[in-house]
Design a protein around this motif. Sequence first.
Motif, PDB file in Angstrom:
ATOM      1  N   ASP A 176      -8.618   0.636   0.978  1.00  0.00           N
ATOM      2  CA  ASP A 176      -8.627   0.288  -0.442  1.00  0.00           C
ATOM      3  C   ASP A 176      -7.614  -0.816  -0.714  1.00  0.00           C
ATOM      4  O   ASP A 176      -6.854  -1.196   0.181  1.00  0.00           O
ATOM      5  CB  ASP A 176      -8.310   1.507  -1.313  1.00  0.00           C
ATOM      6  N   ASP A 219      -4.307   6.446   3.984  1.00  0.00           N
ATOM      7  CA  ASP A 219      -5.752   6.643   3.809  1.00  0.00           C
ATOM      8  C   ASP A 219      -6.293   7.592   4.877  1.00  0.00           C
ATOM      9  O   ASP A 219      -5.905   7.514   6.049  1.00  0.00           O
ATOM     10  CB  ASP A 219      -6.475   5.289   3.926  1.00  0.00           C
ATOM     11  N   HIS A 244     -13.256   7.575   1.467  1.00  0.00           N
ATOM     12  CA  HIS A 244     -11.972   7.994   2.046  1.00  0.00           C
ATOM     13  C   HIS A 244     -11.075   8.592   0.949  1.00  0.00           C
ATOM     14  O   HIS A 244     -11.370   8.487  -0.242  1.00  0.00           O
ATOM     15  CB  HIS A 244     -11.248   6.807   2.707  1.00  0.00           C
ATOM     16  N   HIS A 293       0.878  -1.176   0.000  1.00  0.00           N
ATOM     17  CA  HIS A 293       0.000   0.000   0.000  1.00  0.00           C
ATOM     18  C   HIS A 293       0.912   1.221   0.000  1.00  0.00           C
ATOM     19  O   HIS A 293       1.618   1.483   0.973  1.00  0.00           O
ATOM     20  CB  HIS A 293      -0.892  -0.029   1.261  1.00  0.00           C
ATOM     21  N   HIS A 305      -7.247   8.395  -0.599  1.00  0.00           N
ATOM     22  CA  HIS A 305      -5.964   7.693  -0.650  1.00  0.00           C
ATOM     23  C   HIS A 305      -4.949   8.709  -1.179  1.00  0.00           C
ATOM     24  O   HIS A 305      -5.112   9.271  -2.263  1.00  0.00           O
ATOM     25  CB  HIS A 305      -6.065   6.488  -1.598  1.00  0.00           C
TER      26      HIS A 305
HETATM   27 ZN    ZN Z   1      -5.113   3.668   0.256  1.00  0.00          ZN
END
Ligand code: ZN
Length: 322
Positions: free
Chosen positions: A322, A205, A280, A201, A282
């Motif tokens: 995500d 977030d 949300h 990732h 990112h």
């Molecule tokens: Zn993310």
Amino acid sequence: MAARIKYRYNPDTCKYEPWYLQGKALRNRILIFLGISFMVGCATYFWYRHNYSSFEEQYLTEENNSLQVEWSILEQRIKNTQVQLLSFVEKDDKNYRVILDAQPLSTTEREAGVGGSEKFNLREIKDFPKVLRGYQQIEKLKHQLTVELQSFSELKRLTEYRINMWASRPAIQPINNKQLNRLHLTYGTRFHPIFNVYQDHKGLDFAAERGTPVYATGDGKITMTYFSGSYGNVIYLNHGHDFETRYAHLSGFNVVPGQRVKRGQVIGFVGNTGNSVSSHLHYEVLYKDQHVNPINFFQQDLSNKEYEKLIEVGRKQQNTLD
Ligand SMILES: [Zn+2]
């Protein structure tokens, strides 16, 4: 009163008759008179010359005195200017260049080209050492001033570059996070909530309601706004100086590609588009095309205490969205 007349006895006429100087006696008398007058004149002249100056000399002496006073004033001004210039040089080397992380100018750079005397006809003033010295000092001063002006131009350029760099560098959180409770500390390898596999990732977030404004985190130029299957609606922002930021899963855009934006400007709105489990933002930061942890780029937004709390809360929210 009548002129005194001399008389002489004339045996021929047996009378006293008026007598006048004439012939050789008269000439001798005139010569003696002229000789004495000449000597008296010369004596008077030399005595006067010895004790008094001529008007021309008096005028030149006064002019000379006044020139000497003016010259001393000029020399004092040269000295004052040298002192002032030196204080500029010190500020340049010891303050401005230190702040801007630039090398101080070397003595060679500052002195280069100073010689001076060959620039004017030495024969004309070589017999006047005072004038020669003054001229050389002024020549040196002129050169030092030119070097200093060039140095200040360079410092101005450096300052503008730094100002631009700091304005461009990502330095705030991409959404309003006054409560410090929106961040999920999710940078690195994590279990993907949709694909149920471990994946990298590459951003952070921020949980937020749909429509929450998203801010540009530094000045820059929008390079792309598009929809991707994974990112959803995403904005790419190029900050220059090797920095780029990306804002994903947006519900909408507030900018167009090519547009220049300032730090804090609203560029889009939080959403739940693409591969996202809830509303949300990112947020990614890239330096030289490599992803870096955005947590290191919030310094302008937070005090030390707030930063500590952000990390503390973020650690409790390590689930990615995500
Ligand atoms: Zn993310």
